[in-house]
Enzyme design. Structure first.
Site, short mmCIF file in Angstrom:
data_model
loop_
_atom_site.label_atom_id
_atom_site.label_comp_id
_atom_site.label_asym_id
_atom_site.label_seq_id
_atom_site.Cartn_x
_atom_site.Cartn_y
_atom_site.Cartn_z
CG HIS A 15 -5.22 -6.49 -0.36
ND1 HIS A 15 -6.45 -6.45 0.23
CD2 HIS A 15 -5.29 -7.43 -1.32
CE1 HIS A 15 -7.25 -7.33 -0.37
NE2 HIS A 15 -6.57 -7.92 -1.31
CE LYS A 22 -3.76 -2.46 2.32
NZ LYS A 22 -4.81 -2.42 3.37
P1 ATP Z 1 -6.96 -6.02 3.25
O1 ATP Z 1 -8.29 -6.31 2.59
O2 ATP Z 1 -6.40 -4.67 2.87
O3 ATP Z 1 -5.99 -7.15 3.07
P2 ATP Z 1 -7.98 -6.98 5.72
O4 ATP Z 1 -8.61 -8.04 4.89
O5 ATP Z 1 -7.05 -7.41 6.82
O6 ATP Z 1 -7.19 -5.95 4.81
P3 ATP Z 1 -10.51 -5.63 5.71
O7 ATP Z 1 -11.52 -5.84 6.76
O8 ATP Z 1 -10.70 -6.25 4.37
O9 ATP Z 1 -9.09 -6.05 6.33
O10 ATP Z 1 -10.33 -4.06 5.54
C1 ATP Z 1 -9.77 -3.52 4.35
C2 ATP Z 1 -8.88 -2.37 4.71
O11 ATP Z 1 -9.68 -1.30 5.21
C3 ATP Z 1 -7.88 -2.65 5.82
O12 ATP Z 1 -6.69 -3.26 5.37
C4 ATP Z 1 -7.61 -1.26 6.34
O13 ATP Z 1 -6.70 -0.57 5.48
C5 ATP Z 1 -8.97 -0.59 6.23
N1 ATP Z 1 -9.74 -0.69 7.47
C6 ATP Z 1 -10.33 -1.80 7.97
N2 ATP Z 1 -10.97 -1.51 9.13
C7 ATP Z 1 -10.76 -0.20 9.35
C8 ATP Z 1 -11.16 0.73 10.37
N3 ATP Z 1 -11.91 0.34 11.40
N4 ATP Z 1 -10.75 2.02 10.25
C9 ATP Z 1 -10.00 2.43 9.21
N5 ATP Z 1 -9.59 1.62 8.20
C10 ATP Z 1 -9.97 0.33 8.27
MG MG Z 2 -9.77 -7.66 3.17
#
Ligand code: ATP
Ligand code: MG
Length: 139
Positions: free
Chosen positions: A117, A11
């Site tokens: 990601h 990222k």
């Molecule tokens: P990614 O999809 O990026 O691999 P992840 O699967 O671990 O991450 P997701 O739940 O898919 O997590 O969330 C996607 C992205 O959104 C996270 O990587 C983070 O950058 C952002 N994000 C998630 N939760 C929050 C939050 N509560 N506040 C701010 N940003 C968040």
């Molecule tokens: Mg995710």
């Protein structure tokens, strides 16, 4: 093929912070083959589609703004059990909760700017890899 590939993206802040090299190294050392790779800036439209599942979340607009704020490094990774093994390598979404030695623990700035990601299912891995790479750019 399903089960053996995952999609990853370094990222913007991790790119700005010069962590591309060490992150790619960790990926290789963990046994993943990098079979496609590009450094690119994601458009707002691409970001909204890519993170479409989070459209209703309060952090969606900030997330789109962040992910389009500078270049990312997108890649296709290959290894048996790729999705699960890569999620282990990157650690928890919130870097404060990520285990020692994981990519997010080492290189994330914050929950939003969490360095990398990783796809969350075999199905999404295929969708995300196809979203960024045509078959001629995969090796
Ligand atoms: P990614 O999809 O990026 O691999 P992840 O699967 O671990 O991450 P997701 O739940 O898919 O997590 O969330 C996607 C992205 O959104 C996270 O990587 C983070 O950058 C952002 N994000 C998630 N939760 C929050 C939050 N509560 N506040 C701010 N940003 C968040
Ligand atoms: Mg995710």
């Amino acid at each position: 093929m399903a089960g053996n590939i995952t999609f990853s993206m370094i990222k913007p802040y991790a790119v700005k912070d010069n962590h591309i090299g060490p992150i790619l190294s960790m990926i290789n050392e963990a046994g993943f083959k990098i079979s496609a790779l590009i450094m690119t800036v994601i458009t707002q439209q691409q970001a909204e589609q890519f993170y479409g599942v989070h459209r209703s979340k309060p952090f969606f607009n900030d997330l789109v703004e962040f992910i389009t704020s500078g270049p990312v490094v997108a890649m296709v990774l290959e290894k048996p059990n790729a999705v699960e093994d890569f999620r282990k390598l990157i650690g928890a979404t919130d870097p404060q909760k990520a285990e020692e030695g994981t990519i997010r623990k080492k290189y994330a700035r914050s929950l939003q700017a969490n360095a990398v990601h990783g796809s969350d299912s075999d199905e999404n891995a295929v969708i995300e890899c196809d979203f960024f790479f045509s078959s001629k750019d995969r090796f």
